[in-house]
Design a protein around this motif. Structure first.
Motif: not given
Length: 366
Positions: A84, A88, A93
């Motif tokens: 995860t 990102q 991000q």
């Protein structure tokens, strides 16, 4: 002609614009490392990352030392899994991802990594409890030993039968015509000859009998040493008195626990051990404590961390290491700041700072 010149200038303009666009993207990504608000993702398991109020762990402490040296401010964002966090990172991000991130060929195609700050591997944990009476005598009832004894008795029966057939007519006192008694006496002579005891109560008198006895002597001289060494090895293993496991070969035929989807599953099956899959390391260790499994095969640093924090359970972690992989920090594909962080990692390693951090969490691996 004018059209060709026009197309030529348009092509040059297009290339300039494309170059400026890529440079702007690189600069945008890169300048985040010099701003006052680095977005740093953290993911992974203890003892490398702790999602608590202190926000500590091996990976976090190493990164904090680097950030302090460079006077970088940063904010942390936690992710439930490393995958995860990488997603990102891929979507910009976050600026980087730290934790126990394995540097694999698949990941290197999409991300850039620092040099490894820790070399991880699979390890083996077992109990250090005293073996009971059954554990001590169990090796003598193994299939291998029973097959070896059965084979030895069969060979003695063959030699005894040959001696009986050769001697029964000329030496009926030593080798009666009754097959049971005659072959039994032949086996006794074979045992006495093999052990070089030499009671003198029996001896072949025919040429055939002496040839058989002589051949048997030569054969036992060659193979008796190996047989005795095998028995001595069995006695040594049964007398060790503990259930510790030092090498992966020793899990063969044993119940072995590991976590679901761990690469340890493959190595356990490869060595013909029974696999018990669980969802967490404490669950696997509980099975080991309850003697429902004989060993736990998993990431060695996690096993060492558990050992340090549960001394009362007398867990033994073998020194042997398998499937070594380096842990590093991950960055977007387009970055040229890795040299700075790699330099600081080298400095921390040379100053023994990284080793001190690791020893504090995992203990000294003497």
């Amino acid at each position: 002609m004018k059209k060709q010149v026009q197309n030529y200038f348009l092509s040059i303009l297009f290339l300039l614009l494309a170059t400026l666009s890529v440079s702007a993207q690189l600069q945008e990504i890169d300048t985040t490392l010099t701003t006052n608000s680095l977005k740093v993702g953290i993911a992974g398991s203890q003892p490398f990352v702790f999602n608590n109020e202190e926000q500590d762990g091996i990976a976090l402490e190493i990164w904090d030392r680097i950030a302090n040296k460079q006077e970088w401010d940063y904010e942390l964002k936690s992710f439930s899994t490393i995958e995860t966090g990488l997603q990102q990172l891929n979507s910009n991000q976050i600026d980087m991802l730290i934790g126990p991130i394995s540097i694999t060929s698949r990941r290197v195609k999409s991300y850039k990594f620092t040099q490894p700050f820790y070399q991880s591997s699979l390890g083996i944990a077992s109990r250090q409890d005293e073996s009971g009476l059954w554990q001590r005598i169990k090796p003598f009832f193994s299939i291998e030993l029973l097959l070896a004894v059965s084979g030895f008795l069969l060979i003695l029966a063959v030699v005894g039968t040959l001696l009986w057939l050769a001697e029964r007519h000329e030496s009926p006192d030593q080798f009666p015509k009754d097959p049971v008694k005659g072959i039994g006496n032949g086996m006794w002579l074979a045992i006495v000859t093999m052990s070089t005891t030499g009671y003198g109560d029996m001896a072949p008198i025919t040429l055939k009998g002496r040839i058989i006895a002589g051949a048997w002597m030569v054969i036992t001289l060659i193979f008796a040493g190996s047989m005795i060494a095998g028995i001595a090895s069995t006695l040594t293993l049964s007398g060790l008195g503990t259930s510790t496991i030092d090498k992966i070969e020793e899990i063969s035929g044993k119940n072995t626990a590991t976590l679901t989807d761990s690469p340890a599953i493959a190595i356990i099956k490869e060595h013909k051990a029974k696999v018990t899959q669980v969802s967490s390391l404490p669950e696997a260790m509980q099975l080991l404590k309850d003697k429902k499994v004989d060993a736990v095969v998993y990431d060695r640093p996690q096993l060492l961390y558990y050992q340090v924090n549960h001394p009362e359970e007398e867990i033994y972690v073998a020194k042997a290491e398998y499937y070594k992989q380096g842990y590093g920090f991950a960055f977007p594909e387009y970055t040229n700041r890795l040299s700075t962080i790699n330099l600081k990692l080298l400095e921390l390693a040379e100053e023994q700072e990284i080793q001190k951090i690791v020893d504090r969490y995992l203990g000294k691996d003497d």
